[in-house]
Design an enzyme around this catalytic site. Structure first.
Site, PDB file in Angstrom:
ATOM      1  N   GLU A   1       9.080   1.421  11.452  1.00  0.00           N
ATOM      2  CA  GLU A   1      10.135   2.439  11.344  1.00  0.00           C
ATOM      3  C   GLU A   1       9.395   3.771  11.386  1.00  0.00           C
ATOM      4  O   GLU A   1       8.702   4.136  10.442  1.00  0.00           O
ATOM      5  CB  GLU A   1      10.941   2.264  10.057  1.00  0.00           C
ATOM      6  CG  GLU A   1      12.256   3.027  10.065  1.00  0.00           C
ATOM      7  CD  GLU A   1      12.082   4.497   9.763  1.00  0.00           C
ATOM      8  OE1 GLU A   1      12.208   5.311  10.717  1.00  0.00           O
ATOM      9  OE2 GLU A   1      11.813   4.849   8.616  1.00  0.00           O
TER      10      GLU A   1
ATOM     11  N   LYS B   1       0.858  -1.178   0.000  1.00  0.00           N
ATOM     12  CA  LYS B   1       0.000   0.000   0.000  1.00  0.00           C
ATOM     13  C   LYS B   1       0.899   1.233   0.000  1.00  0.00           C
ATOM     14  O   LYS B   1       1.506   1.588   1.010  1.00  0.00           O
ATOM     15  CB  LYS B   1      -0.919   0.059   1.223  1.00  0.00           C
ATOM     16  CG  LYS B   1      -2.015   1.132   1.070  1.00  0.00           C
ATOM     17  CD  LYS B   1      -2.474   1.720   2.379  1.00  0.00           C
ATOM     18  CE  LYS B   1      -1.713   2.958   2.787  1.00  0.00           C
ATOM     19  NZ  LYS B   1      -1.901   4.138   1.922  1.00  0.00           N
TER      20      LYS B   1
ATOM     21  N   GLU C   1       7.937  15.905  16.388  1.00  0.00           N
ATOM     22  CA  GLU C   1       8.577  15.841  15.064  1.00  0.00           C
ATOM     23  C   GLU C   1       7.930  16.883  14.160  1.00  0.00           C
ATOM     24  O   GLU C   1       6.748  16.806  13.854  1.00  0.00           O
ATOM     25  CB  GLU C   1       8.417  14.447  14.462  1.00  0.00           C
ATOM     26  CG  GLU C   1       9.077  14.307  13.107  1.00  0.00           C
ATOM     27  CD  GLU C   1       8.927  12.909  12.528  1.00  0.00           C
ATOM     28  OE1 GLU C   1       9.870  12.432  11.879  1.00  0.00           O
ATOM     29  OE2 GLU C   1       7.856  12.293  12.732  1.00  0.00           O
TER      30      GLU C   1
ATOM     31  N   CYS D   1      12.510  11.224   8.410  1.00  0.00           N
ATOM     32  CA  CYS D   1      12.498  10.750   9.798  1.00  0.00           C
ATOM     33  C   CYS D   1      13.751  11.159  10.545  1.00  0.00           C
ATOM     34  O   CYS D   1      13.736  11.238  11.780  1.00  0.00           O
ATOM     35  CB  CYS D   1      12.363   9.227   9.830  1.00  0.00           C
ATOM     36  SG  CYS D   1      10.810   8.617   9.168  1.00  0.00           S
TER      37      CYS D   1
END
Length: 475
Positions: free
Chosen positions: A251, A178, A379, A285
């Protein structure tokens, strides 16, 4: 330039133009132009893809044949580098020069997967090391775990997809992929390459659609044995909770710190922080976000960082001169702008940037940011770095560790004791000495701790996680 590649989903070796939930237009983040009309899949499409993958698994595909397909795909992607790069630039606003780098990395990732598959084999276990094991010959072998469900993010729409697909295929695990809702085109182009390379039906299936429907269906399907997810912690841990009996590998995000010691090449640190903080608009990230600089060099460091930041070219991702373009959509740009405003209201000093136009946020530096500000403790996933000071190196380590995340950390220092201390005490999956944390070699073990996930990617390491270890003893 318009996109003219495949727009249909790829299921069981066939192209499917319309999903269970119809179709939807896909627009470019930078200027809002319509790039394509893509299928919107649902659980029925996922079920068909999983059944096709299961049939492929039962039919099998010899290792030499799998590696031939992967090698042919690597050559084909390299030959179509510009097409892939422009597709990436269009669908996620990644500057074209950076997109070309991603294409090259994807080719490398496939080749690392091929190399790892050639050496992944049996391992002897000396059972006769104890008296009770005498007379037995034993070994372990790694067995493919089964169908892999791969849920990919938007920020590396080719290479992070390849990091999931290539190790699985090399190992012998069919994949149901996906792609991110905003960036399906790179995955469809990849499926076209594997189709042309001779990958049999069912080994790779690409189902487009939302995370709430397609992603959930992939993660919870009873015949998916392994789920690999890259994305936000909230979604990732939600997937793990929804599939408690599966092997779910995550992750996730981070707010990567960079420590610049008094005894360091602080000028090189400032130069590299420009790349680390603003490459692909900070949507990584491991984007350099929180910078901690010794008080004796912080003014000079910040001045150099600010001067280089002002020189960055912001604009159309297809412009060869552009360094920074849009974030993934205007809603995210508004959020980043709001976090900047809140930080300034809380006492932070705006050094550079802070303005927004549509989905484009100008590269921004904030100084003296409170530890509780969102832009410091969460973040940001945007082109923003914060600069705070420290007097003692232990204080800097504590500040870096003051985070829910633990993916990558960077330290600039020429003090060997400080470097060794950082290696021991920083609570991160990777520590980079005299480098920014915005680094990932595609063959390295890559992953984090705490809210940053529970896995180590990189072809060899991913392949180990995609296996079950079978122990064999012969008497």
């Amino acid at each position: 330039m318009a996109y003219d590649g495949p727009t249909a989903m790829y299921i069981d070796g066939e192209w499917v133009a319309r999903g269970e939930n119809g179709t939807a237009p896909l627009t470019a983040p930078f200027d809002g132009r319509t790039l394509a009309v893509v299928p919107v899949g649902g659980s029925t499409d996922v079920d068909r893809a999983v059944r096709a993958a299961g049939a492929a698994l039962r039919s099998g595909l010899p290792l030499h044949r799998r590696l031939e397909v992967l090698e042919a795909a690597a050559v084909a992607i390299g030959a179509r580098r510009e097409e892939f790069a422009r597709t990436i630039a269009l669908e996620c606003a990644k500057p074209i020069r950076t997109a070309r780098v991603e294409v090259g990395r994807a080719v490398d990732t496939i080749r690392f997967s091929v190399a790892a598959a050639r050496t992944l084999g049996v391992e002897s276990v000396p059972l006769d090391a104890t008296a009770g094991g005498a007379g037995r010959t034993t070994f372990t072998k790694r067995v493919p775990i089964g169908v892999v469900g791969a849920i990919a993010p938007f920020n590396f729409p080719l290479n992070l997809v390849v990091h999931k697909v290539a190790p699985a295929l090399a190992l012998g695990c069919p994949v149901v992929l996906k792609p991110a809702t905003q960036t399906p085109l790179s995955s469809l182009l990849l499926a076209q390459v594997f189709h042309a390379a001779g990958l049999p039906a069912g080994w790779l299936n690409v189902v487009c659609g939302s995370g709430s429907q397609v992603g959930h269906a992939v993660a919870t399907h009873p015949d998916v044995a392994y789920v690999t997810f890259t994305g936000s912690p909230q979604v990732g841990w939600g997937i793990a909770a929804a599939a408690p009996k599966k092997k779910v590998r995550l992750e996730l995000g981070s707010n990567a710190p960079l420590i610049v010691d008094r005894e360091s090449d602080w000028a090189a640190a400032a130069d590299q922080a420009v790349f680390g903080g603003y490459v692909q608009a900070g949507q990584s990230c491991v984007s350099t976000q929180r910078i901690f600089v010794h008080e004796d060099v912080v003014d000079a460091f910040t001045e150099r960082l600010a001067a280089a930041t002002r020189e960055l070219v912001v604009g159309d991702p297809l412009d060869e001169a552009v360094d920074v373009s849009a974030v993934i959509n205007e809603g995210e740009a508004v959020r980043v702008e709001k976090w900047i405003t809140e930080a300034v209201a809380g006492g932070a000093r705006l050094v550079v940037g802070g303005d927004r136009s549509g989905a484009v946020v100008s590269p921004t530096i904030l100084r003296d940011v409170d530890r509780t500000a969102k832009i410091q403790c969460q973040e940001v996933f945007g082109p923003v770095v914060t600069v705070n000071t420290f007097t003692d190196f232990g204080e800097a380590i504590a500040a870096a560790n003051d985070s829910d995340f633990g993916l990558n950390a960077g330290v600039f220092t020429t003090n060997l004791q400080h470097a060794l201390r950082a290696i021991d005490e920083l609570e991160f999956g990777s520590v980079y000495i005299n480098d920014v944390p915005t680094v990932r070699a595609d063959q390295q073990p890559y992953g984090g701790v705490k809210e940053s996930g529970n896995t180590r990617e990189g072809p060899r390491f991913a392949m180990e996680e995609m296996t079950e270890l079978k122990f064999v003893t012969m008497r």
